[in-house]
Design an enzyme around this catalytic site. Structure first.
Site, mmCIF file in Angstrom:
data_model
loop_
_atom_site.group_PDB
_atom_site.id
_atom_site.type_symbol
_atom_site.label_atom_id
_atom_site.label_comp_id
_atom_site.label_asym_id
_atom_site.label_seq_id
_atom_site.Cartn_x
_atom_site.Cartn_y
_atom_site.Cartn_z
ATOM 1 N N THR A 195 -0.743 8.612 1.462
ATOM 2 C CA THR A 195 -0.131 7.465 0.790
ATOM 3 C C THR A 195 -0.318 6.206 1.632
ATOM 4 O O THR A 195 -0.449 6.286 2.851
ATOM 5 C CB THR A 195 1.378 7.703 0.536
ATOM 6 O OG1 THR A 195 1.947 6.522 -0.012
ATOM 7 C CG2 THR A 195 2.120 8.043 1.820
ATOM 8 N N ARG A 196 -0.378 5.055 0.926
ATOM 9 C CA ARG A 196 -0.386 3.771 1.645
ATOM 10 C C ARG A 196 0.722 2.892 1.073
ATOM 11 O O ARG A 196 0.801 1.719 1.378
ATOM 12 C CB ARG A 196 -1.733 3.073 1.491
ATOM 13 C CG ARG A 196 -2.225 2.917 0.083
ATOM 14 C CD ARG A 196 -3.459 2.030 0.000
ATOM 15 N NE ARG A 196 -3.217 0.866 -0.828
ATOM 16 C CZ ARG A 196 -3.324 0.841 -2.149
ATOM 17 N NH1 ARG A 196 -3.667 1.922 -2.813
ATOM 18 N NH2 ARG A 196 -3.083 -0.266 -2.816
ATOM 19 N N HIS A 200 8.730 6.543 -3.464
ATOM 20 C CA HIS A 200 9.870 6.439 -4.376
ATOM 21 C C HIS A 200 10.191 7.833 -4.915
ATOM 22 O O HIS A 200 9.557 8.809 -4.531
ATOM 23 C CB HIS A 200 9.551 5.443 -5.485
ATOM 24 C CG HIS A 200 9.199 4.083 -4.953
ATOM 25 N ND1 HIS A 200 10.104 3.298 -4.267
ATOM 26 C CD2 HIS A 200 8.030 3.395 -4.947
ATOM 27 C CE1 HIS A 200 9.515 2.180 -3.879
ATOM 28 N NE2 HIS A 200 8.255 2.216 -4.270
ATOM 29 N N HIS A 203 7.369 10.094 -6.213
ATOM 30 C CA HIS A 203 6.507 10.676 -5.174
ATOM 31 C C HIS A 203 7.183 11.891 -4.549
ATOM 32 O O HIS A 203 6.544 12.893 -4.241
ATOM 33 C CB HIS A 203 6.225 9.659 -4.059
ATOM 34 C CG HIS A 203 5.551 8.413 -4.548
ATOM 35 N ND1 HIS A 203 6.190 7.204 -4.595
ATOM 36 C CD2 HIS A 203 4.300 8.208 -5.022
ATOM 37 C CE1 HIS A 203 5.351 6.294 -5.070
ATOM 38 N NE2 HIS A 203 4.199 6.861 -5.333
ATOM 39 N N ARG A 289 -4.079 10.246 -9.416
ATOM 40 C CA ARG A 289 -4.821 9.482 -10.422
ATOM 41 C C ARG A 289 -5.325 8.222 -9.747
ATOM 42 O O ARG A 289 -4.590 7.587 -8.994
ATOM 43 C CB ARG A 289 -3.885 9.062 -11.568
ATOM 44 C CG ARG A 289 -3.595 10.153 -12.565
ATOM 45 C CD ARG A 289 -2.479 9.747 -13.515
ATOM 46 N NE ARG A 289 -2.928 8.801 -14.536
ATOM 47 C CZ ARG A 289 -2.385 7.617 -14.730
ATOM 48 N NH1 ARG A 289 -1.399 7.195 -13.975
ATOM 49 N NH2 ARG A 289 -2.834 6.826 -15.685
#
Length: 572
Positions: A195-196, A200, A203, A289
């Protein structure tokens, strides 16, 4: 029972401590290359095994194979060119076979490199093949053409010491440190989450499910190197991750930071991320995605299809040696008060589905609006609000561009006075002449010097913006690439409002207050914008103002209305 291969130590490029001490002394006499931030990220992962099987920066033969078909010269899968780009002058100063010292920005020697290859790449070809299009709307393509050096050097690297990080030291692990940690805890299966962005609730739900389905432990592995211009800074993001960590079961979840310079290359980036995670001891990898997609291209369409990354990863997952967990698009079902995969909701016509996009989240933060608890954790929202107060409390930059004599300085002065009358934030005017006197007195008017002058203005404006002030800039700024550079520098900290003062060249020449056009016509001023040097008309400025037969006061007022509509100042 033999140690499973994902946990056995992998080769690093560092020499022993004693050799490093000796090498440091010897390397002091070598020709030095000062690494850019991106090259430091690449070097760190080369040295610690994160980029295994690479032994250094790619040779020309390896580079060509990677660009054309994602393979090194020996046939191994590798999707991303890892190259040492340098200036033509530096490349000309060294011989093939020579050793050079690679230094960080403080001048500390991190490694030496034996230069085996030196070539001028076809960057348009690299852009087409690696990023899918030679389109400068892609941040990595823009970097390739406008930031990276013209010549590439290749050759093996000998690691002397790791780059120094003063932040979050306990959370940074090399591949071998993570493998040792997994061995110690007896974790056989580990699913990595890349992740970058701040995490939330969706996730969290997604990562829970992924770990459950794979019956694996979870490694949250966020990137803290270089991400996309405009992303939330990594200090804020890591504080957000730390706030969420205690929502996970401690015995089955770990977090480690990855100092990677992302390229936002979509499908190829996903394969690359998989190889890197395999090197860090993971067995499974979540691919989302539009994984690592950079957003829209010049035509306003997505660079990559939503599932292109998953398709390419699936085709190569056996060779990578890591299993893909495909990321479901999670949405909140109000009636059941829980997150569910969007494509698995059988009664979707009978329930209320809630979802907040990244754009919507940024809007709510910018306007100080409520962010519902079903969407994110209060702790995360609190961290984001600290860094990103509502827009009317943030610093910003108004950047006027236009021909000499178009009226930029006059409007900028009027705007400054109006903003000072309103009060609330300090206002600084960085006018061309003021800057020339105080910041750039040694510069001439060649293209390079004018570019450097604009970059200095941009740097000062970014510091003012970062500290909550208002910067008003009024240079000619004829080149689109330089304006974009300034925009990206400032948008890390606040809004950048480009105002094109669209006075025609004929009208500017008619006004010619300083007599410059006359001198340019007579050939006494070389490279004069609009006469003997081009002006790139801004394509999508936030505002265009016409000044012919319009009062200065009215022009300045148009800018104020624009700032108000963007939420940067409060309407009266």
């Amino acid at each position: 029972m033999p140690m499973s291969s994902n946990l056995a130590p992998i080769p690093e490029l560092y020499v022993s401590y004693d050799s490093a001490q000796k090498l440091k002394v010897e390397a002091a006499d070598l020709t030095s290359h000062d690494l850019t931030p991106r090259q430091i990220c690449d070097l760190e992962l080369l040295m610690n095994g994160g980029f295994n099987p690479l032994k250094g920066f790619l040779s020309e033969e390896d580079y060509n194979g990677v660009v054309e078909n994602m393979r090194l010269a020996d046939g191994q899968l590798w999707p991303m060119p890892i190259t040492l780009d340098v200036t033509e002058d530096f490349a000309a100063s060294i011989e093939i076979g020579q050793d050079i010292a690679l230094r960080d920005q403080e001048g500390v020697i991190l490694a030496t490199m034996t230069v085996t290859d030196r070539w001028e790449p076809n960057k348009s070809r690299e852009a087409e093949k690696v990023f899918g299009a030679d389109d400068e709307a892609h941040p990595a393509v823009n970097y390739l053409h406008n930031t990276a050096g013209k010549i590439y050097l290749g050759g093996p690297v000998t690691g002397i010491q790791q780059p120094v990080h003063y932040d979050f030291r306990a959370r940074r692990d090399t591949p071998n440190e993570l493998r040792a940690y997994f061995r110690k805890l007896g974790w056989r299966k580990v699913v990595a989450f890349q992740t970058r962005n701040p995490l939330h609730r969706a996730h969290q739900e997604l990562t829970f499910r992924a770990a459950r389905e794979a019956q694996a432990n979870l490694l949250i592995h966020p990137v803290v190197g270089m991400t996309k211009p405009g992303d939330v800074d990594h200090f804020t993001r890591v504080r957000c991750y730390e706030a969420v960590l205690d929502k996970y079961p401690a015995a089955t979840t770990s977090m480690s930071l990855l100092n990677l310079a992302m390229r936002m290359a979509g499908p190829r980036e996903a394969v690359w991320h998989g190889i890197i995670r395999k090197n860090h001891g993971c067995t499974h990898f979540i691919v989302g995605r539009d994984h690592a997609g950079p957003g829209k291209n010049s035509a306003g369409e997505d660079f990559y299809g939503p599932y292109d990354a998953q398709d390419l990863f699936r085709a190569h997952q056996e060779e990578i040696g890591i299993e893909m967990v495909d990321f479901k698009h999670m949405v909140y079902v109000q009636e059941r008060a829980q997150y569910e995969p969007a494509d698995e909701i059988a009664d979707k016509d009978d329930v209320t589905i809630l979802n907040i996009s990244g754009t919507e989240l940024r809007r709510r933060l910018a306007e100080g609006l409520e962010i519902p608890e079903w969407f994110s954790f209060p702790e995360v929202v609190a961290e984001l609000r600290k860094t990103k107060p509502p827009r009317a409390q943030q610093g910003f930059t108004v950047f006027f561009t236009g021909f000499s004599g178009s009226g930029k300085s006059t409007i900028a002065n009027a705007l400054m006075v109006k903003l000072m009358e309103m009060g609330g934030r300090p206002v600084t005017l960085l006018d061309g002449d003021i800057v020339r006197k105080n910041l750039s007195s040694e510069l001439g008017f060649s293209k390079e010097h004018r570019d450097l002058n604009i970059k200095r203005i941009g740097y000062v404006a970014s510091e003012i913006t970062k500290n909550g002030g208002i910067a008003i800039c009024a240079p000619i700024a004829p080149y689109a690439a330089t304006r974009r550079h300034v925009r990206e520098e400032i948008e890390q900290f606040g809004a950048f409002v480009e105002v094109h003062v669209a006075t025609t060249i004929e009208e500017c020449e008619r006004r010619d207050r300083k007599g410059l056009y006359k001198l340019a016509r007579e050939g006494k001023i070389k490279e004069f914008t609009g006469i003997s040097d081009p002006y790139d008309v801004p394509q999508n400025p936030e505002l265009r103002v016409e000044t012919e037969n319009v009062e200065v006061d009215n022009c300045a007022h148009q800018v104020l209305l624009k700032l108000e509509s963007m939420g940067l100042i409060n309407g009266n």
